[in-house]
Design a protein around this motif. Structure first.
Motif, mmCIF file in Angstrom:
data_model
loop_
_atom_site.group_PDB
_atom_site.id
_atom_site.type_symbol
_atom_site.label_atom_id
_atom_site.label_comp_id
_atom_site.label_asym_id
_atom_site.label_seq_id
_atom_site.Cartn_x
_atom_site.Cartn_y
_atom_site.Cartn_z
ATOM 1 N N ASP A 1 9.149 3.701 -5.512
ATOM 2 C CA ASP A 1 9.162 4.352 -4.208
ATOM 3 C C ASP A 1 7.934 4.011 -3.378
ATOM 4 O OD1 ASP A 1 10.577 7.486 -5.421
ATOM 5 O OD2 ASP A 1 11.454 5.521 -5.026
ATOM 6 N N THR A 2 6.850 3.691 -4.047
ATOM 7 C CA THR A 2 5.601 3.343 -3.351
ATOM 8 C C THR A 2 5.071 2.060 -3.971
ATOM 9 O OG1 THR A 2 4.368 4.680 -4.919
ATOM 10 C CG2 THR A 2 4.990 5.735 -2.850
ATOM 11 N N PRO A 3 5.780 0.960 -3.764
ATOM 12 C CA PRO A 3 5.369 -0.275 -4.447
ATOM 13 C C PRO A 3 4.138 -0.893 -3.799
ATOM 14 C CG PRO A 3 7.274 -0.688 -3.031
ATOM 15 C CD PRO A 3 6.965 0.765 -2.901
ATOM 16 N N VAL A 4 3.264 -1.424 -4.626
ATOM 17 C CA VAL A 4 2.105 -2.157 -4.116
ATOM 18 C C VAL A 4 2.441 -3.650 -4.082
ATOM 19 C CG1 VAL A 4 -0.304 -2.787 -4.512
ATOM 20 C CG2 VAL A 4 0.482 -0.443 -4.954
ATOM 21 N N LYS B 1 1.279 -6.139 4.248
ATOM 22 C CA LYS B 1 0.035 -5.359 4.438
ATOM 23 C C LYS B 1 0.336 -3.980 5.011
ATOM 24 C CE LYS B 1 -2.783 -7.973 6.908
ATOM 25 N NZ LYS B 1 -2.253 -9.350 6.824
ATOM 26 N N TYR C 1 17.222 4.916 -6.660
ATOM 27 C CA TYR C 1 16.357 5.002 -5.476
ATOM 28 C C TYR C 1 17.089 5.688 -4.335
ATOM 29 C CZ TYR C 1 13.820 3.351 -1.360
ATOM 30 O OH TYR C 1 13.148 3.270 -0.167
ATOM 31 N N ARG D 1 -0.171 4.450 -8.947
ATOM 32 C CA ARG D 1 -0.132 4.101 -7.523
ATOM 33 C C ARG D 1 1.079 3.252 -7.188
ATOM 34 N NH1 ARG D 1 -4.607 1.051 -4.884
ATOM 35 N NH2 ARG D 1 -3.139 1.155 -3.171
ATOM 36 N N ARG E 1 16.164 9.575 -5.705
ATOM 37 C CA ARG E 1 14.806 10.114 -5.809
ATOM 38 C C ARG E 1 14.231 10.554 -4.471
ATOM 39 N NH1 ARG E 1 14.084 5.636 -9.099
ATOM 40 N NH2 ARG E 1 12.895 4.553 -7.514
ATOM 41 N N LEU E 2 14.447 9.708 -3.474
ATOM 42 C CA LEU E 2 13.834 9.986 -2.180
ATOM 43 C C LEU E 2 14.382 11.268 -1.585
ATOM 44 C CD1 LEU E 2 11.748 7.936 -1.654
ATOM 45 C CD2 LEU E 2 13.089 7.034 0.235
ATOM 46 N N ARG F 1 8.609 8.586 8.578
ATOM 47 C CA ARG F 1 9.945 8.585 9.158
ATOM 48 C C ARG F 1 10.989 8.611 8.056
ATOM 49 N NH1 ARG F 1 9.808 7.611 14.576
ATOM 50 N NH2 ARG F 1 7.828 6.812 15.345
ATOM 51 N N GLY G 1 19.508 -9.040 0.673
ATOM 52 C CA GLY G 1 19.073 -7.669 0.427
ATOM 53 C C GLY G 1 17.728 -7.527 -0.274
ATOM 54 N N MET H 1 0.867 -1.205 0.000
ATOM 55 C CA MET H 1 0.000 0.000 0.000
ATOM 56 C C MET H 1 0.881 1.225 0.000
ATOM 57 S SD MET H 1 -2.591 -1.743 0.117
ATOM 58 C CE MET H 1 -2.395 -3.478 0.148
ATOM 59 N N ALA H 2 0.483 2.231 -0.747
ATOM 60 C CA ALA H 2 1.252 3.473 -0.783
ATOM 61 C C ALA H 2 0.999 4.205 0.523
ATOM 62 C CB ALA H 2 0.814 4.323 -1.959
ATOM 63 N N GLU H 3 1.992 4.269 1.387
ATOM 64 C CA GLU H 3 1.765 4.881 2.690
ATOM 65 C C GLU H 3 2.425 6.227 2.726
ATOM 66 O OE1 GLU H 3 4.955 1.536 3.676
ATOM 67 O OE2 GLU H 3 4.685 3.013 5.244
ATOM 68 N N ARG I 1 4.861 8.702 4.092
ATOM 69 C CA ARG I 1 6.084 8.487 4.841
ATOM 70 C C ARG I 1 6.078 9.312 6.106
ATOM 71 N NH1 ARG I 1 8.984 5.210 2.016
ATOM 72 N NH2 ARG I 1 9.047 5.514 -0.220
ATOM 73 N N GLU J 1 21.222 1.419 -2.849
ATOM 74 C CA GLU J 1 21.358 0.227 -3.684
ATOM 75 C C GLU J 1 21.843 -0.928 -2.825
ATOM 76 O OE1 GLU J 1 20.045 2.981 -6.076
ATOM 77 O OE2 GLU J 1 20.017 0.856 -6.530
ATOM 78 N N LEU J 2 21.006 -1.920 -2.701
ATOM 79 C CA LEU J 2 21.352 -3.072 -1.867
ATOM 80 C C LEU J 2 21.949 -4.168 -2.723
ATOM 81 C CD1 LEU J 2 17.997 -3.012 -0.011
ATOM 82 C CD2 LEU J 2 20.188 -2.766 1.148
ATOM 83 N N LEU K 1 14.099 7.499 6.032
ATOM 84 C CA LEU K 1 14.735 6.235 5.696
ATOM 85 C C LEU K 1 16.168 6.518 5.265
ATOM 86 C CD1 LEU K 1 11.925 4.789 3.424
ATOM 87 C CD2 LEU K 1 12.306 4.274 5.826
#
Lengths: 337, 359, 82
Positions: free
Chosen positions: B331-334, B93, A329, B327, A17-18, A7, B85, A1-3, A5, A332-333, A9
């Motif tokens: 950056d905002t993955p579903v 959820k 992003y 959506r 981007r962030l 906090r 990683g 779900m697109a939450e 933010r 990079e991990l 990161l």
């Protein structure tokens, strides 16, 4: 779900981007002024009639000591570079230390010695400073903040960029990031890879003095070449083409990146400047770079294409394919599976 | 190198012309997905040859229920999550490992690191998130063996390990599939051996070509597929010379069999796949995080509108999903296809079409 | 599933090895490839050698990686893109 933010990161500090959205949404609006809004590497300020470039930076690198440098050298070079690529001859730096209680003084001395040596090599003086100590655990050994000023010697801006301009880089990409990763706890591997940490002012000043037609410069730090080129594409409003076969890469760095699944375009550098130069001046600029010890592997790695509303950076791959180079992003991990 | 590419392209063009119909080649390996995108291979292929990204990204095929289990364990004060990683940003959820405030998450490069964590932190339970196909499973098997030998009381494995052949079988058993051939994973094949694909060829008559990850390998692998299709053949061929053997790595295979057994677990988007998931055998139950914490695997509902499942089967392209780029972004993955570095959606977003917004 | 660069075993003790890939040295386990000897070339995945690689194949890969390096350095003018 697109939450939403709530906090911070790690990726917010990654130069991708962030971080970009954090700056645009939370920081800029609160200090609205035209100079800050340009988000230049160093800000042009007029002080009593003199054209001065002014910058600030903080250094939180881990590990503190790495192949090819340490946080002290990094602090001086990083600040000098921000001034240099903005078109200044760097003059003076401040150095503020935030040291964790319990930090070994012998290590502090090493770091200070590195900073002093780097300053001497770069021809700048450290003229102001500050020292703070915080409780054990409140800082990762030592954090360093700097500010720097320099005399403006060129008017560089993304607005000067035109179709057909050449994009030059002064050498191998990804060295610093891979050197750091090779010594990060948990990922250690022995490696000949050295950070490319270096002060670029002598190189940039040489190019600016020898060549007309330098439009814009930026040093490729966190976020790598990909971040800078995306910033340029969007800032200048032009598509950019990058040619994979023209990218200078050290083979140990390439092998290490392959092992860990990294894309070198996204990896940090500390001694690389990307120069956008008018096509007719490109060869001359390249020549100046290659005659300098920090530019032996300089190459024209791409060019500016036509103006575009939704500008992108595209890579012409070595096997004749094409793909987009996105803004990274920010964290990079290493991939495993 | 250019000569080899042109030769392969000529072969592909000729074959496509001969066949006279569109060709769909599916790759079932996350690393192939990334290599194809990073090297910009699609634009070099003939018109009518489509590369489908299949369920080759182990993170993408991990059911959301599994991820929620990981997050639940992460929130426990007595647990340290050890993970590769790839899993750190996958959304459950309510957030991911990355955004779960207070979770003690350690990214490891090998199971050795996870075992070491258990020894360094006797007061916590280290849960190793074991995701991956047959290339990665043997490493977990070795770790369980070590845990047995050292009689570690605070180490356990949350196994989401999956098997490639059952997945290929399930994909081809779906009436709606449009798969003409498989580009088979290089390193999974190192372990299982190229002979492992013989049943697929025999039962379904689809060419199976094993290739490595360098762009030349991928291109030449696809060329070999085209050659077979044009001649009406279906064979197992490995072009990953000097690396993949027909019998595979017997030591690794035996280790997997010793500690794991297959069962009909849930794959995201594909549902239950017979024999497709691995769990620890009963005699090693004490190292199984599910049994240790009394957790039951319940498949989760897909988030509304998420088409990861169809994307994973090659039945939909990322662009076909209504949430792609709107959506659902990196950056905002579903869904996991967007956040995993090997996911088709992430790859398309990162490397794919230009000017998405203007069509 | 992972990109892996072939690496030569330069140290070996029981099932723990140090391998070298273009100058980078990594620790790895040889538990899955118990028959390897010093000097053999292996592919590493998740800290384990998963197979040996024939010398010729490895040399090809290493040459390819090194070739890029050389290829770039040979670009005298860098003007091919124009």
């Amino acid at each position: 779900m697109a939450e939403r933010r709530e906090r911070i990161l790690m990726a917010h500090g990654g130069g991708g981007r962030l971080m970009g959205s954090l700056i645009a949404e939370k920081i800029l609006p609160r200090f609205a002024n035209e100079t800050l809004g340009q988000l230049a590497d160093a800000a042009a300020v007029e002080v009593g009639g003199a054209n001065v470039l002014f910058t600030t930076d903080s250094f939180v690198v881990k590990p503190l000591f790495f192949n090819g440098g340490d946080i002290g050298k990094l602090a001086v070079c990083g600040t000098v570079n921000d001034l240099a690529v903005a078109g200044a001859r760097p003059v003076a730096l401040s150095l503020a230390l935030i040291i964790e209680e319990g930090f070994e003084i012998a290590l502090l001395e090493k770091i200070l010695d590195s900073a002093a040596e780097a300053a001497r090599d770069a021809g700048v003086q450290i003229v102001a400073g500050d020292t703070k100590v915080v409780e054990r655990g409140a800082a990762d050994g030592i954090f360093i903040n700097t500010a720097g000023i320099g005399a403006r010697i060129a008017d560089l801006s993304m607005r000067h960029i035109r179709s057909g301009d050449a994009i030059i880089i002064n050498g191998d990409i990804g060295d610093h990031g891979m050197a750091i990763i090779s010594q990060r706890k948990g990922l250690e591997f022995e490696s000949p890879i050295q950070s490319d940490c270096a002060a670029l002012s002598a190189l940039t000043c040489a190019v600016l003095e020898a060549v007309d037609g330098v439009r814009f410069m930026r040093d490729a730090t966190r976020g790598g070449v990909a971040a800078v080129l995306n910033e340029i594409a969007v800032g200048a409003g032009h598509d950019i083409e990058l040619v994979e076969a023209q990218l200078p890469v050290n083979h140990a760095v390439r092998a290490a990146a392959d092992m860990l699944g990294f894309d070198l375009l996204d990896i940090a550098n500390e001694g690389k400047v990307i120069m956008v130069v008018a096509a007719e001046s490109a060869e001359a600029a390249l020549e100046v770079c290659r005659n300098h010890e920090l530019g032996r592997n300089a190459a024209i790695m791409g060019r500016v294409l036509d103006a575009a509303e939704d500008a992108i950076v595209e890579l012409a791959t070595a096997i004749g394919g094409r793909r987009v180079v996105q803004m990274p992003y920010g964290r990079e991990l290493p991939r495993i599976c | 190198m250019l000569n080899r590419i042109m030769k392969a392209q000529r072969l592909m063009d000729t074959a496509c012309l001969r066949l006279g119909r569109p060709i769909n080649v599916m790759e079932v390996c996350g690393t192939h997905t990334v290599s194809i995108f990073r090297n910009g291979i699609r634009p070099t292929l003939p018109e009518g040859l489509k590369l489908l990204s299949g369920p080759g990204c182990p993170v993408c095929v991990t059911d959301q229920g599994f991820i929620d289990i990981v997050l639940d364990l992460a929130r426990r004060e007595d647990c340290i999550i050890a993970t590769y990683g790839d899993m750190v940003r996958v959304p459950g959820k309510a957030g991911s490992l990355e955004t779960t405030h207070g979770a003690d998450v350690r990214v490891v490069l090998s199971t050795d690191d996870a075992l070491r964590l258990a020894e360094l932190h006797p007061d916590k339970t280290v849960v190793f998130v074991a995701v991956g196909f047959e290339t990665t499973t043997p490493a977990t098997a070795v770790a369980v063996g070590e845990a047995v030998r050292r009689d570690l009381k605070n180490f356990c494995v949350l196994s989401g390990h999956k098997l490639v052949i059952p997945a290929m079988r399930a994909l081809l058993s779906d009436k709606n599939n449009r798969i003409d051939a498989f580009l088979c994973p290089g390193h999974v094949s190192v372990i299982i051996g190229s002979d492992a694909y013989l049943p697929i060829v025999e039962e379904f008559g689809r060419p199976c070509v094993v290739a490595g990850f360098e762009p030349m390998q991928v291109i030449e692998g696809i060329a070999e597929i085209c050659r077979q299709l044009a001649e009406g053949m279906a064979e197992v061929v490995s072009i990953y010379e000097g690396v993949v053997r027909p019998e595979g790595n017997r030591t690794a295979q035996k280790l997997m069999e010793t500690y794991f057994e297959p069962y009909d677990g849930y794959w995201r988007g594909l549902g239950r796949i017979p024999g497709g998931t691995l769990r620890l055998r009963d005699e090693y139950g004490r190292f199984d995080a599910m049994r240790r914490f009394g957790i039951e695997e319940i498949p989760a509902e897909e988030p509304l509108g998420c088409r990861c499942g169809e994307v994973l089967c090659g039945l939909a392209a990322p662009m076909d999903c209504g949430m792609f780029e709107s959506r659902c972004t990196p950056d905002t993955p579903v869904g996991p296809c967007m956040v995993s570095s090997e996911g088709a959606c992430a790859a398309w977003y990162k490397y794919g079409r230009r000017r998405r917004r203007h069509g | 599933m992972c990109l892996a660069v072939p690496a030569r075993i330069v140290e070996l003790e029981e099932d723990r090895a140090v391998v070298d890939a273009m100058g980078n040295r990594w620790n790895c386990r040889t538990t899955l490839t118990p028959d390897v000897k010093l000097g053999d070339i292996v592919l590493i995945h998740a800290g384990f050698a998963i197979t040996t690689v024939e010398e010729e194949e490895a040399q090809k890969t290493w040459r390819l990686i090194a070739e890029f390096d050389e290829f770039q350095k040979k670009q005298e003018k860098g003007s091919e893109i124009y």
